[in-house]
Design a protein around this motif. Structure first.
Motif, PDB file in Angstrom:
ATOM      1  N   PHE A 163       7.881  -4.546 -10.760  1.00 17.56           N
ATOM      2  CA  PHE A 163       7.612  -5.902 -11.234  1.00 17.56           C
ATOM      3  C   PHE A 163       6.125  -6.086 -11.531  1.00 17.56           C
ATOM      4  CE2 PHE A 163       6.206 -10.237 -10.271  1.00 17.56           C
ATOM      5  CZ  PHE A 163       6.907 -10.939 -11.240  1.00 17.56           C
ATOM      6  N   LEU A 164       5.275  -5.687 -10.591  1.00 14.95           N
ATOM      7  CA  LEU A 164       3.835  -5.867 -10.793  1.00 14.95           C
ATOM      8  C   LEU A 164       3.336  -5.048 -11.979  1.00 14.95           C
ATOM      9  CD1 LEU A 164       2.657  -5.888  -7.070  1.00 14.95           C
ATOM     10  CD2 LEU A 164       2.688  -7.832  -8.657  1.00 14.95           C
ATOM     11  N   MET A 165       3.854  -3.842 -12.124  1.00  9.79           N
ATOM     12  CA  MET A 165       3.449  -3.011 -13.254  1.00  9.79           C
ATOM     13  C   MET A 165       3.900  -3.639 -14.578  1.00  9.79           C
ATOM     14  SD  MET A 165       3.976   0.798 -11.681  1.00  9.79           S
ATOM     15  CE  MET A 165       3.486   1.626 -13.187  1.00  9.79           C
ATOM     16  N   SER A 166       5.073  -4.249 -14.602  1.00  8.39           N
ATOM     17  CA  SER A 166       5.561  -4.882 -15.831  1.00  8.39           C
ATOM     18  C   SER A 166       4.682  -6.067 -16.235  1.00  8.39           C
ATOM     19  CB  SER A 166       7.011  -5.335 -15.669  1.00  8.39           C
ATOM     20  OG  SER A 166       7.097  -6.517 -14.887  1.00  8.39           O
ATOM     21  N   LYS A 167       3.978  -6.633 -15.255  1.00  2.72           N
ATOM     22  CA  LYS A 167       3.082  -7.772 -15.507  1.00  2.72           C
ATOM     23  C   LYS A 167       1.619  -7.329 -15.627  1.00  2.72           C
ATOM     24  CE  LYS A 167       6.285 -10.927 -15.044  1.00  2.72           C
ATOM     25  NZ  LYS A 167       6.773 -11.639 -16.205  1.00  2.72           N
ATOM     26  N   ASN A 168       1.401  -6.004 -15.639  1.00  2.78           N
ATOM     27  CA  ASN A 168       0.035  -5.449 -15.680  1.00  2.78           C
ATOM     28  C   ASN A 168      -0.825  -5.973 -14.536  1.00  2.78           C
ATOM     29  OD1 ASN A 168       0.290  -3.741 -17.964  1.00  2.78           O
ATOM     30  ND2 ASN A 168       0.233  -5.566 -19.261  1.00  2.78           N
ATOM     31  N   GLN A 169      -0.214  -6.066 -13.359  1.00  2.37           N
ATOM     32  CA  GLN A 169      -0.926  -6.542 -12.172  1.00  2.37           C
ATOM     33  C   GLN A 169      -1.191  -5.360 -11.245  1.00  2.37           C
ATOM     34  OE1 GLN A 169      -0.427 -10.161 -10.533  1.00  2.37           O
ATOM     35  NE2 GLN A 169      -0.129 -11.084 -12.512  1.00  2.37           N
ATOM     36  N   PRO A 170      -2.279  -5.404 -10.498  1.00  2.00           N
ATOM     37  CA  PRO A 170      -2.551  -4.305  -9.561  1.00  2.00           C
ATOM     38  C   PRO A 170      -1.565  -4.307  -8.394  1.00  2.00           C
ATOM     39  CG  PRO A 170      -4.167  -6.059  -9.288  1.00  2.00           C
ATOM     40  CD  PRO A 170      -3.303  -6.446 -10.460  1.00  2.00           C
ATOM     41  N   VAL A 171      -1.332  -3.140  -7.850  1.00  2.00           N
ATOM     42  CA  VAL A 171      -0.430  -2.962  -6.710  1.00  2.00           C
ATOM     43  C   VAL A 171      -1.286  -2.548  -5.518  1.00  2.00           C
ATOM     44  CG1 VAL A 171       1.537  -1.678  -5.798  1.00  2.00           C
ATOM     45  CG2 VAL A 171       1.430  -2.228  -8.249  1.00  2.00           C
ATOM     46  N   TYR A 172      -1.116  -3.241  -4.416  1.00  2.00           N
ATOM     47  CA  TYR A 172      -1.897  -2.919  -3.218  1.00  2.00           C
ATOM     48  C   TYR A 172      -1.532  -1.510  -2.736  1.00  2.00           C
ATOM     49  CZ  TYR A 172      -4.688  -3.848   0.894  1.00  2.00           C
ATOM     50  OH  TYR A 172      -5.670  -3.797   1.847  1.00  2.00           O
ATOM     51  N   PRO A 173      -2.515  -0.701  -2.365  1.00  2.00           N
ATOM     52  CA  PRO A 173      -2.249   0.695  -1.986  1.00  2.00           C
ATOM     53  C   PRO A 173      -1.217   0.878  -0.871  1.00  2.00           C
ATOM     54  CG  PRO A 173      -4.605   0.349  -2.265  1.00  2.00           C
ATOM     55  CD  PRO A 173      -3.950  -1.003  -2.376  1.00  2.00           C
ATOM     56  N   ASP A 174      -1.163  -0.033   0.084  1.00  2.00           N
ATOM     57  CA  ASP A 174      -0.195   0.127   1.176  1.00  2.00           C
ATOM     58  C   ASP A 174       1.245   0.017   0.680  1.00  2.00           C
ATOM     59  OD1 ASP A 174      -1.705   0.677   3.577  1.00  2.00           O
ATOM     60  OD2 ASP A 174      -2.557  -1.318   3.323  1.00  2.00           O
ATOM     61  N   THR A 175       1.468  -0.720  -0.398  1.00  2.00           N
ATOM     62  CA  THR A 175       2.811  -0.798  -0.961  1.00  2.00           C
ATOM     63  C   THR A 175       3.196   0.546  -1.571  1.00  2.00           C
ATOM     64  OG1 THR A 175       2.425  -3.149  -1.409  1.00  2.00           O
ATOM     65  CG2 THR A 175       4.330  -2.134  -2.485  1.00  2.00           C
ATOM     66  N   PHE A 176       2.245   1.190  -2.238  1.00  2.00           N
ATOM     67  CA  PHE A 176       2.494   2.554  -2.741  1.00  2.00           C
ATOM     68  C   PHE A 176       2.766   3.512  -1.584  1.00  2.00           C
ATOM     69  CE2 PHE A 176       0.176   1.519  -6.806  1.00  2.00           C
ATOM     70  CZ  PHE A 176       1.233   1.801  -7.643  1.00  2.00           C
ATOM     71  N   GLN A 177       2.029   3.353  -0.480  1.00  2.00           N
ATOM     72  CA  GLN A 177       2.231   4.239   0.672  1.00  2.00           C
ATOM     73  C   GLN A 177       3.629   4.079   1.260  1.00  2.00           C
ATOM     74  OE1 GLN A 177       0.320   6.704   1.777  1.00  2.00           O
ATOM     75  NE2 GLN A 177      -1.106   6.303   0.108  1.00  2.00           N
ATOM     76  N   LEU A 178       4.120   2.846   1.323  1.00  2.00           N
ATOM     77  CA  LEU A 178       5.482   2.607   1.793  1.00  2.00           C
ATOM     78  C   LEU A 178       6.478   3.307   0.872  1.00  2.00           C
ATOM     79  CD1 LEU A 178       7.801   1.238   3.339  1.00  2.00           C
ATOM     80  CD2 LEU A 178       7.287  -0.867   2.073  1.00  2.00           C
ATOM     81  N   TYR A 179       6.292   3.143  -0.415  1.00  2.00           N
ATOM     82  CA  TYR A 179       7.156   3.783  -1.401  1.00  2.00           C
ATOM     83  C   TYR A 179       7.107   5.310  -1.250  1.00  2.00           C
ATOM     84  CZ  TYR A 179       8.765   5.370  -5.979  1.00  2.00           C
ATOM     85  OH  TYR A 179       9.428   6.021  -6.996  1.00  2.00           O
ATOM     86  N   ASN A 180       5.905   5.846  -1.160  1.00  2.00           N
ATOM     87  CA  ASN A 180       5.729   7.300  -1.081  1.00  2.00           C
ATOM     88  C   ASN A 180       6.258   7.887   0.224  1.00  2.00           C
ATOM     89  OD1 ASN A 180       4.557   7.423  -3.605  1.00  2.00           O
ATOM     90  ND2 ASN A 180       2.465   7.386  -2.835  1.00  2.00           N
ATOM     91  N   GLU A 181       6.206   7.130   1.312  1.00  2.00           N
ATOM     92  CA  GLU A 181       6.707   7.616   2.601  1.00  2.00           C
ATOM     93  C   GLU A 181       8.176   8.012   2.479  1.00  2.00           C
ATOM     94  OE1 GLU A 181       7.277   6.025   7.192  1.00  2.00           O
ATOM     95  OE2 GLU A 181       6.932   4.575   5.592  1.00  2.00           O
ATOM     96  N   LYS A 182       8.979   7.175   1.868  1.00  2.00           N
ATOM     97  CA  LYS A 182      10.411   7.452   1.735  1.00  2.00           C
ATOM     98  C   LYS A 182      10.647   8.603   0.749  1.00  2.00           C
ATOM     99  CE  LYS A 182      14.840   6.548   2.236  1.00  2.00           C
ATOM    100  NZ  LYS A 182      15.563   6.848   3.450  1.00  2.00           N
ATOM    101  N   ILE A 183       9.911   8.621  -0.333  1.00  2.00           N
ATOM    102  CA  ILE A 183      10.047   9.708  -1.314  1.00  2.00           C
ATOM    103  C   ILE A 183       9.705  11.031  -0.643  1.00  2.00           C
ATOM    104  CG2 ILE A 183       9.041  10.699  -3.414  1.00  2.00           C
ATOM    105  CD1 ILE A 183      10.949   8.424  -3.984  1.00  2.00           C
ATOM    106  N   GLY A 184       8.636  11.030   0.167  1.00  2.00           N
ATOM    107  CA  GLY A 184       8.230  12.250   0.888  1.00  2.00           C
ATOM    108  C   GLY A 184       9.311  12.749   1.818  1.00  2.00           C
TER     109      GLY A 184
END
Length: 190
Positions: A163-184
């Motif tokens: 959603f944030l990317m579709s609005k060209n808004q920055p994403v807080y790094p901890d949200t990426f870390q949550l996402y990456n934790e599960k992918i890892g």
């Protein structure tokens, strides 16, 4: 603190609509707490106070971030993210709630983070799926939350990032870390 006392305190801080949201988050969080065997009393308090700082003036929240030595990178992101970390400090100073588990759940309820506690996850996902929420992807998350709260949190992070990317808004790094934790975990077969 008893439920009614907490609700009276937060009702003064919130709009009517946000107060109703808070009650729904509390009810959803308590269902999840029962299901996942998390301390219901602490979950109830965290849910009641999760948006305590939501309507504070941005300049006041900025002062709290600086004075309480919260991560200064918060100031580089939308002020919508500030109320979690700031609220976790405000409830200690203004209401007397000094419980690290409750404060952590309030702190992380907007961004999530890697290695959240079960209580953190309950508040994070209850805020996302409460019955008043209606946006693309929420039903998918609701359908899995009682089977796999980790997967539900990952899906919520994924949806937020998209959603944030579709609005060209920055994403807080901890949200990426949550996402990456599960992918890892998925990549490592865990």
């Amino acid at each position: 603190m008893e439920r009614n006392e907490g609700l009276k305190i937060v009702e003064k801080q919130l709009t009517k609509k946000r107060y109703e949201h808070t009650v729904r988050v509390m009810e959803t969080a308590l269902e999840l707490a029962k299901h996942y065997h998390v301390d219901e009393k602490k979950v109830e308090i965290a849910a009641i106070f999760h948006d305590y700082a939501k309507y504070r003036h941005p300049e006041e929240m900025k002062r709290w971030i600086i004075q309480e030595k919260l991560p200064h990178d918060l100031l580089n992101y939308h002020q919508e993210l500030w109320h979690g970390p700031v609220g976790s400090k405000m409830i200690e100073r203004e209401v007397g709630i000094r419980d690290p588990e409750i404060q952590s759940a309030i702190y992380w309820h907007t961004t999530g983070k890697r290695y959240m506690t079960l209580m953190d996850k309950v508040i994070f996902i209850a805020d996302y799926i409460e019955p008043g929420r209606d946006f693309p992807g929420v039903e998918e998350v609701r359908s899995i939350v009682f089977a796999d709260i980790d997967q539900a949190c990952w899906m919520a992070a994924r949806n937020t990032i998209c959603f944030l990317m579709s609005k060209n808004q920055p994403v807080y790094p901890d949200t990426f870390q949550l996402y990456n934790e599960k992918i890892g975990r998925n990549m490592n077969g865990k």
